[in-house]
Design a protein around this motif. Structure first.
Motif, PDB file in Angstrom:
ATOM      1  N   GLN A 160     -62.440 -76.007 -89.437  1.00 53.79           N
ATOM      2  CA  GLN A 160     -62.706 -76.029 -88.003  1.00 53.79           C
ATOM      3  C   GLN A 160     -64.044 -76.697 -87.710  1.00 53.79           C
ATOM      4  O   GLN A 160     -64.157 -77.502 -86.775  1.00 53.79           O
ATOM      5  CB  GLN A 160     -62.684 -74.604 -87.451  1.00 53.79           C
ATOM      6  CG  GLN A 160     -62.726 -74.533 -85.939  1.00 53.79           C
ATOM      7  CD  GLN A 160     -62.450 -73.123 -85.447  1.00 53.79           C
ATOM      8  OE1 GLN A 160     -63.072 -72.165 -85.909  1.00 53.79           O
ATOM      9  NE2 GLN A 160     -61.504 -72.978 -84.537  1.00 53.79           N
ATOM     10  N   ARG A 161     -65.034 -76.399 -88.516  1.00 51.81           N
ATOM     11  CA  ARG A 161     -66.350 -77.030 -88.333  1.00 51.81           C
ATOM     12  C   ARG A 161     -66.263 -78.541 -88.518  1.00 51.81           C
ATOM     13  O   ARG A 161     -66.836 -79.306 -87.744  1.00 51.81           O
ATOM     14  CB  ARG A 161     -67.347 -76.443 -89.328  1.00 51.81           C
ATOM     15  CG  ARG A 161     -67.777 -75.020 -89.031  1.00 51.81           C
ATOM     16  CD  ARG A 161     -68.731 -74.512 -90.091  1.00 51.81           C
ATOM     17  NE  ARG A 161     -69.188 -73.152 -89.820  1.00 51.81           N
ATOM     18  CZ  ARG A 161     -69.969 -72.453 -90.629  1.00 51.81           C
ATOM     19  NH1 ARG A 161     -70.384 -73.007 -91.761  1.00 51.81           N
ATOM     20  NH2 ARG A 161     -70.338 -71.224 -90.318  1.00 51.81           N
ATOM     21  N   VAL A 162     -65.531 -78.951 -89.548  1.00 50.74           N
ATOM     22  CA  VAL A 162     -65.391 -80.381 -89.808  1.00 50.74           C
ATOM     23  C   VAL A 162     -64.607 -81.043 -88.686  1.00 50.74           C
ATOM     24  O   VAL A 162     -64.973 -82.117 -88.196  1.00 50.74           O
ATOM     25  CB  VAL A 162     -64.714 -80.629 -91.171  1.00 50.74           C
ATOM     26  CG1 VAL A 162     -64.519 -82.128 -91.406  1.00 50.74           C
ATOM     27  CG2 VAL A 162     -65.546 -80.029 -92.301  1.00 50.74           C
ATOM     28  N   SER A 163     -63.519 -80.400 -88.262  1.00 51.11           N
ATOM     29  CA  SER A 163     -62.688 -80.937 -87.186  1.00 51.11           C
ATOM     30  C   SER A 163     -63.489 -81.118 -85.909  1.00 51.11           C
ATOM     31  O   SER A 163     -63.372 -82.150 -85.225  1.00 51.11           O
ATOM     32  CB  SER A 163     -61.495 -80.005 -86.940  1.00 51.11           C
ATOM     33  OG  SER A 163     -60.768 -80.398 -85.801  1.00 51.11           O
ATOM     34  N   HIS A 164     -64.307 -80.139 -85.559  1.00 53.39           N
ATOM     35  CA  HIS A 164     -65.121 -80.229 -84.351  1.00 53.39           C
ATOM     36  C   HIS A 164     -66.139 -81.366 -84.464  1.00 53.39           C
ATOM     37  O   HIS A 164     -66.350 -82.118 -83.506  1.00 53.39           O
ATOM     38  CB  HIS A 164     -65.846 -78.909 -84.097  1.00 53.39           C
ATOM     39  CG  HIS A 164     -64.940 -77.816 -83.620  1.00 53.39           C
ATOM     40  ND1 HIS A 164     -65.335 -76.501 -83.529  1.00 53.39           N
ATOM     41  CD2 HIS A 164     -63.643 -77.840 -83.204  1.00 53.39           C
ATOM     42  CE1 HIS A 164     -64.333 -75.770 -83.085  1.00 53.39           C
ATOM     43  NE2 HIS A 164     -63.290 -76.558 -82.879  1.00 53.39           N
ATOM     44  N   TRP A 165     -66.756 -81.510 -85.635  1.00 51.70           N
ATOM     45  CA  TRP A 165     -67.719 -82.600 -85.840  1.00 51.70           C
ATOM     46  C   TRP A 165     -67.034 -83.956 -85.719  1.00 51.70           C
ATOM     47  O   TRP A 165     -67.572 -84.884 -85.112  1.00 51.70           O
ATOM     48  CB  TRP A 165     -68.373 -82.450 -87.212  1.00 51.70           C
ATOM     49  CG  TRP A 165     -69.380 -83.513 -87.514  1.00 51.70           C
ATOM     50  CD1 TRP A 165     -70.698 -83.519 -87.162  1.00 51.70           C
ATOM     51  CD2 TRP A 165     -69.141 -84.745 -88.221  1.00 51.70           C
ATOM     52  NE1 TRP A 165     -71.300 -84.676 -87.608  1.00 51.70           N
ATOM     53  CE2 TRP A 165     -70.370 -85.441 -88.259  1.00 51.70           C
ATOM     54  CE3 TRP A 165     -68.028 -85.320 -88.824  1.00 51.70           C
ATOM     55  CZ2 TRP A 165     -70.511 -86.686 -88.877  1.00 51.70           C
ATOM     56  CZ3 TRP A 165     -68.151 -86.550 -89.440  1.00 51.70           C
ATOM     57  CH2 TRP A 165     -69.374 -87.222 -89.451  1.00 51.70           C
TER      58      TRP A 165
ATOM     59  N   ARG B 266     -59.707 -87.298 -83.840  1.00 52.01           N
ATOM     60  CA  ARG B 266     -59.120 -86.046 -83.351  1.00 52.01           C
ATOM     61  C   ARG B 266     -58.056 -85.566 -84.342  1.00 52.01           C
ATOM     62  O   ARG B 266     -57.026 -86.210 -84.522  1.00 52.01           O
ATOM     63  CB  ARG B 266     -58.495 -86.245 -81.974  1.00 52.01           C
ATOM     64  CG  ARG B 266     -57.880 -84.960 -81.396  1.00 52.01           C
ATOM     65  CD  ARG B 266     -57.284 -85.181 -80.017  1.00 52.01           C
ATOM     66  NE  ARG B 266     -58.326 -85.345 -78.993  1.00 52.01           N
ATOM     67  CZ  ARG B 266     -58.584 -86.491 -78.382  1.00 52.01           C
ATOM     68  NH1 ARG B 266     -57.889 -87.591 -78.689  1.00 52.01           N
ATOM     69  NH2 ARG B 266     -59.539 -86.556 -77.466  1.00 52.01           N
ATOM     70  N   ILE B 267     -58.324 -84.426 -84.977  1.00 54.40           N
ATOM     71  CA  ILE B 267     -57.346 -83.816 -85.876  1.00 54.40           C
ATOM     72  C   ILE B 267     -57.615 -82.310 -85.909  1.00 54.40           C
ATOM     73  O   ILE B 267     -58.760 -81.884 -86.067  1.00 54.40           O
ATOM     74  CB  ILE B 267     -57.404 -84.438 -87.299  1.00 54.40           C
ATOM     75  CG1 ILE B 267     -56.330 -83.804 -88.213  1.00 54.40           C
ATOM     76  CG2 ILE B 267     -58.791 -84.344 -87.909  1.00 54.40           C
ATOM     77  CD1 ILE B 267     -56.148 -84.552 -89.537  1.00 54.40           C
ATOM     78  N   GLU B 268     -56.579 -81.517 -85.731  1.00 54.36           N
ATOM     79  CA  GLU B 268     -56.723 -80.070 -85.691  1.00 54.36           C
ATOM     80  C   GLU B 268     -57.086 -79.532 -87.082  1.00 54.36           C
ATOM     81  O   GLU B 268     -56.706 -80.116 -88.104  1.00 54.36           O
ATOM     82  CB  GLU B 268     -55.425 -79.417 -85.218  1.00 54.36           C
ATOM     83  CG  GLU B 268     -55.095 -79.710 -83.756  1.00 54.36           C
ATOM     84  CD  GLU B 268     -56.179 -79.204 -82.824  1.00 54.36           C
ATOM     85  OE1 GLU B 268     -56.614 -78.051 -82.990  1.00 54.36           O
ATOM     86  OE2 GLU B 268     -56.615 -79.974 -81.946  1.00 54.36           O
TER      87      GLU B 268
ATOM     88  N   ASN C 128     -56.507 -91.109 -87.553  1.00 54.36           N
ATOM     89  CA  ASN C 128     -56.607 -90.167 -86.432  1.00 54.36           C
ATOM     90  C   ASN C 128     -57.705 -90.526 -85.435  1.00 54.36           C
ATOM     91  O   ASN C 128     -58.097 -89.696 -84.616  1.00 54.36           O
ATOM     92  CB  ASN C 128     -56.840 -88.750 -86.971  1.00 54.36           C
ATOM     93  CG  ASN C 128     -55.659 -88.227 -87.771  1.00 54.36           C
ATOM     94  OD1 ASN C 128     -54.698 -87.708 -87.212  1.00 54.36           O
ATOM     95  ND2 ASN C 128     -55.714 -88.390 -89.084  1.00 54.36           N
ATOM     96  N   ALA C 129     -58.152 -91.769 -85.471  1.00 54.99           N
ATOM     97  CA  ALA C 129     -59.208 -92.207 -84.556  1.00 54.99           C
ATOM     98  C   ALA C 129     -58.666 -92.376 -83.137  1.00 54.99           C
ATOM     99  O   ALA C 129     -57.556 -92.869 -82.952  1.00 54.99           O
ATOM    100  CB  ALA C 129     -59.809 -93.514 -85.053  1.00 54.99           C
ATOM    101  N   TYR C 130     -59.442 -91.961 -82.154  1.00 56.01           N
ATOM    102  CA  TYR C 130     -59.042 -92.183 -80.768  1.00 56.01           C
ATOM    103  C   TYR C 130     -59.898 -93.272 -80.107  1.00 56.01           C
ATOM    104  O   TYR C 130     -59.718 -93.578 -78.932  1.00 56.01           O
ATOM    105  CB  TYR C 130     -59.103 -90.885 -79.959  1.00 56.01           C
ATOM    106  CG  TYR C 130     -60.459 -90.251 -79.829  1.00 56.01           C
ATOM    107  CD1 TYR C 130     -61.374 -90.698 -78.879  1.00 56.01           C
ATOM    108  CD2 TYR C 130     -60.822 -89.180 -80.644  1.00 56.01           C
ATOM    109  CE1 TYR C 130     -62.624 -90.112 -78.751  1.00 56.01           C
ATOM    110  CE2 TYR C 130     -62.057 -88.582 -80.522  1.00 56.01           C
ATOM    111  CZ  TYR C 130     -62.961 -89.050 -79.577  1.00 56.01           C
ATOM    112  OH  TYR C 130     -64.197 -88.468 -79.451  1.00 56.01           O
TER     113      TYR C 130
END
Length: 217
Positions: A32-37, A44-46, A85-87
């Motif tokens: 979760q920490r990595v995903s948020h960073w 963007r990836i859950e 997963n780049a936006y």
């Protein structure tokens, strides 16, 4: 430990030998920490998907390596994940490296040098030394540096650089070549017999468990 001058060089494992470490790479908190960073870097990836995609990419890379004891470069895995997963426009290579570091930081529960190992390195400061470790250059080198261990060593051989892991004896042969010594002149020190004792012994080297080596500090 250095028997009557017969031993002229030392090889050390890294983790659980020089560095006491505990990580939790699979936890939701870590991912979760990595995903948020990553969101702030354009990716963007859950967290749950990050964990599973990372796992299967590693498995696929290892299974298709053609090596008996393969390793990966973790930054290459994260570069792929970031690109997929780049936006917005990103630099996948740079971001793969930075994500690997963030992933490591998020997963660490304990990271410290063993004082007994530091004392051992100090005692044999003037003996040529090499690290041979199953480790990722992208963060291991920095960990060795900020823990004050890196400069004790003349050479550092990490599995990610060569994409093969111990017990592959080629890593130990590289160490012998870099030290410029014969096998019987070198002592390997580590915590895992299957990786740090038997492989160097098969090349004619001496080997010792780190807990036994601490007695000579």
């Amino acid at each position: 430990m250095l028997q009557n001058g017969r031993i002229k060089g030392l090889i050390f494992d890294c983790y659980k030998t020089l560095i006491n470490i505990k990580t939790d790479e699979r936890s939701r908190e870590t991912n979760q920490r990595v995903s948020h960073w990553m969101l702030y870097q354009g990716v963007r990836i859950e967290p749950e998907r990050l964990r599973e995609v990372y796992k299967w990419k590693v498995i696929d890379r290892l299974n298709n390596s053609g090596q008996q004891h393969p390793d990966i470069r973790i930054e290459e895995i994260f570069a792929e994940i970031c690109a997929e997963n780049a936006y917005r426009e990103i630099d996948p290579c740079w971001l793969g490296i930075e994500t690997a570091k963030i992933f490591r930081t998020a997963s660490i529960k304990k990271l410290e040098a063993y004082p007994q190992s530091r004392a051992l390195l100090e005692k044999y400061r003037h003996v040529p030394k090499c690290i041979v470790s199953n480790a990722q250059r992208v963060f291991t080198e920095q960990e060795l540096r900020f823990l004050g261990l890196y400069d004790y060593f003349d050479h550092v051989i990490l599995s990610s650089d060569h994409k093969i892991k111990k017990p592959d004896t080629r890593l130990f042969q590289m160490a012998l070549d870099q030290l410029g010594l014969e096998p019987h002149e070198v002592l390997s020190v580590g915590d895992t017999p299957e990786n740090d004792i038997y492989p160097p012994q098969s090349l004619g080297m001496n080997a010792m468990h780190i807990h036994d080596a601490w007695r000579y500090a």
